[in-house]
Design a protein around this motif. Structure first.
Motif, mmCIF file in Angstrom:
data_model
loop_
_atom_site.group_PDB
_atom_site.id
_atom_site.type_symbol
_atom_site.label_atom_id
_atom_site.label_comp_id
_atom_site.label_asym_id
_atom_site.label_seq_id
_atom_site.Cartn_x
_atom_site.Cartn_y
_atom_site.Cartn_z
ATOM 1 N N ALA A 286 44.379 38.350 46.879
ATOM 2 C CA ALA A 286 45.800 38.059 47.114
ATOM 3 C C ALA A 286 46.531 37.793 45.796
ATOM 4 N N VAL A 287 45.908 37.001 44.944
ATOM 5 C CA VAL A 287 46.531 36.690 43.653
ATOM 6 C C VAL A 287 46.707 37.974 42.830
ATOM 7 N N LYS A 288 45.705 38.839 42.841
ATOM 8 C CA LYS A 288 45.776 40.091 42.082
ATOM 9 C C LYS A 288 46.943 40.952 42.561
ATOM 10 N N LEU A 289 47.189 40.941 43.876
ATOM 11 C CA LEU A 289 48.265 41.744 44.447
ATOM 12 C C LEU A 289 49.593 40.990 44.522
ATOM 13 N N GLU A 290 49.605 39.779 43.971
ATOM 14 C CA GLU A 290 50.794 38.924 43.956
ATOM 15 C C GLU A 290 51.296 38.603 45.359
ATOM 16 N N ALA A 291 50.361 38.542 46.302
ATOM 17 C CA ALA A 291 50.699 38.176 47.683
ATOM 18 C C ALA A 291 50.675 36.666 47.822
ATOM 19 N N SER A 292 51.573 36.138 48.634
ATOM 20 C CA SER A 292 51.627 34.685 48.847
ATOM 21 C C SER A 292 50.960 34.265 50.144
ATOM 22 N N GLY A 293 50.463 35.257 50.919
ATOM 23 C CA GLY A 293 49.847 34.917 52.188
ATOM 24 C C GLY A 293 48.696 35.831 52.555
ATOM 25 N N LEU A 294 47.764 35.285 53.333
ATOM 26 C CA LEU A 294 46.686 36.038 53.956
ATOM 27 C C LEU A 294 46.869 35.948 55.467
ATOM 28 N N HIS A 295 46.839 37.109 56.140
ATOM 29 C CA HIS A 295 46.958 37.137 57.600
ATOM 30 C C HIS A 295 45.696 37.783 58.168
ATOM 31 N N PRO A 296 44.606 37.033 58.220
ATOM 32 C CA PRO A 296 43.341 37.595 58.701
ATOM 33 C C PRO A 296 43.235 37.568 60.223
ATOM 34 N N TYR A 297 42.431 38.479 60.760
ATOM 35 C CA TYR A 297 42.027 38.362 62.152
ATOM 36 C C TYR A 297 41.273 37.045 62.301
ATOM 37 N N LYS A 298 41.426 36.406 63.432
ATOM 38 C CA LYS A 298 40.921 35.040 63.620
ATOM 39 C C LYS A 298 39.433 34.895 63.318
ATOM 40 N N LEU A 299 38.632 35.937 63.568
ATOM 41 C CA LEU A 299 37.194 35.840 63.335
ATOM 42 C C LEU A 299 36.820 35.964 61.859
ATOM 43 N N ALA A 300 37.794 36.295 61.017
ATOM 44 C CA ALA A 300 37.548 36.427 59.578
ATOM 45 C C ALA A 300 37.917 35.159 58.810
ATOM 46 N N VAL A 301 38.289 34.088 59.526
ATOM 47 C CA VAL A 301 38.758 32.857 58.890
ATOM 48 C C VAL A 301 37.589 31.900 58.651
ATOM 49 N N THR A 302 37.515 31.351 57.438
ATOM 50 C CA THR A 302 36.544 30.291 57.154
ATOM 51 C C THR A 302 37.264 29.123 56.484
ATOM 52 N N HIS A 303 36.738 27.936 56.697
ATOM 53 C CA HIS A 303 37.333 26.741 56.101
ATOM 54 C C HIS A 303 37.368 26.857 54.577
ATOM 55 N N GLU A 304 36.299 27.389 53.997
ATOM 56 C CA GLU A 304 36.203 27.502 52.540
ATOM 57 C C GLU A 304 37.274 28.445 51.995
ATOM 58 N N ASP A 305 37.475 29.558 52.655
ATOM 59 C CA ASP A 305 38.483 30.519 52.186
ATOM 60 C C ASP A 305 39.895 29.957 52.320
ATOM 61 N N VAL A 306 40.148 29.258 53.417
ATOM 62 C CA VAL A 306 41.477 28.676 53.629
ATOM 63 C C VAL A 306 41.790 27.655 52.535
ATOM 64 N N ALA B 289 42.197 29.437 49.150
ATOM 65 C CA ALA B 289 43.468 30.169 49.113
ATOM 66 C C ALA B 289 44.620 29.217 48.817
ATOM 67 N N LEU B 290 44.640 28.078 49.514
ATOM 68 C CA LEU B 290 45.724 27.119 49.313
ATOM 69 C C LEU B 290 45.721 26.592 47.877
ATOM 70 N N ALA B 291 44.538 26.396 47.322
ATOM 71 C CA ALA B 291 44.433 25.949 45.933
ATOM 72 C C ALA B 291 45.023 26.976 44.964
ATOM 73 N N HIS B 292 45.049 28.240 45.401
ATOM 74 C CA HIS B 292 45.645 29.311 44.605
ATOM 75 C C HIS B 292 47.103 29.568 44.988
ATOM 76 N N GLY B 293 47.657 28.711 45.837
ATOM 77 C CA GLY B 293 49.048 28.868 46.251
ATOM 78 C C GLY B 293 49.269 29.905 47.328
ATOM 79 N N VAL B 294 48.202 30.236 48.064
ATOM 80 C CA VAL B 294 48.257 31.282 49.085
ATOM 81 C C VAL B 294 48.039 30.653 50.461
ATOM 82 N N VAL B 295 48.963 30.884 51.399
ATOM 83 C CA VAL B 295 48.838 30.329 52.743
ATOM 84 C C VAL B 295 48.059 31.283 53.645
ATOM 85 N N THR B 296 47.486 30.738 54.710
ATOM 86 C CA THR B 296 46.690 31.526 55.654
ATOM 87 C C THR B 296 47.264 31.376 57.053
#
Length: 245
Positions: A176-196, A199-206
């Motif tokens: 997301a950071v490489k593509l200058e995206a501010s958000g991740l919109h994953p399918y629900k089964l692709a979500v993990t606590h660690e990634d969320v 992502a937030l630590a990098h300024g990216v919302v989920t």
């Protein structure tokens, strides 16, 4: 829960025909703070809100959106397939939705549906429309076509983008950071606590999709996501507004 995004998937699509003005109006009444919708383009270059590239499922007609003029498109019934009460609903234009939310502060998640049909000039048109309506701060552009989102970002650095994806990605926040995206919109089964959290630590919302079961909603909330895309915004609103014990 403050600032948690309740994003109505295609409007209040559980109780109204998806991607119609009835669905958009109703979802705001049901507590949605955001609206997710799909953008296609007619043969004469108008941006319209419909999920499928063809008319068969939601307008009971033959043909592709790309081959039909806007005036032709407006003659089709986009509500009767859902229920007779919605007969004569029309496929909205992007401007119809902008008119509804202007001055309301509603988040607009506009999904560019240009993975199957490569709509020439779509990125330029949607950026210009957002700027014309002065909605740069209310809109998030999302797509499974990540190259298109990069193009949007180059055209309009001030407009947020979010990456849609189905499968688990390795360090999606880095992508997301490489593509200058501010958000991740994953399918629900692709979500993990660690990634969320990362992502937030990098300024990216989920914002995961499409979460309709209350237990699944709670599981997503427990991972720390900042919003949820759902067909039932009222269910999510009631869940997040329950006072903590």
């Amino acid at each position: 829960m403050r600032n948690f995004a309740i994003i109505a998937h295609r409007g209040a699509s559980a109780v109204c025909p998806e991607n119609t003005m009835s669905a958009f109006e109703r979802c705001l009444e049901l507590g949605a703070t955001g609206i997710e919708t799909d953008v296609q383009m007619t043969s004469d270059g108008r941006l319209v809100l419909i999920h499928d590239e063809t008319l068969s499922r939601t307008a009971a007609a033959e043909g592709w959106i790309k081959d039909i003029t806007y005036d032709q498109l407006r003659t089709y019934d986009a509500g009767a397939w859902f229920h007779a009460d919605f007969a004569e609903e029309r496929i909205p234009s992007l401007e119809d939705l902008f008119r509804l939310v202007q001055g309301k502060g509603t988040l607009l998640n506009l999904e560019l549906k240009n993975g199957i049909v490569s709509y020439k000039g779509m990125e330029e048109k949607i950026v210009q429309a957002i700027r014309d309506w002065k909605l740069e701060q209310q809109v998030v552009l999302s797509s499974f076509n990540h190259a298109s989102l990069v193009r949007c970002k180059r055209l309009a650095p001030e407009i947020r983008t979010a990456l849609l994806y189905m499968e688990k990605l390795y360090r999606p926040y880095d992508y997301a950071v490489k593509l200058e995206a501010s958000g991740l919109h994953p399918y629900k089964l692709a979500v993990t606590h660690e990634d969320v959290a990362a992502a937030l630590a990098h300024g990216v919302v989920t914002y995961p999709f499409t979460v309709n079961d209350p237990a699944e909603m709670q599981a997503m909330i427990d991972t720390g996501v900042q919003g949820i895309i759902t067909d039932v915004p009222d269910v999510l609103a009631s869940l997040i507004n329950v006072p903590a014990r």
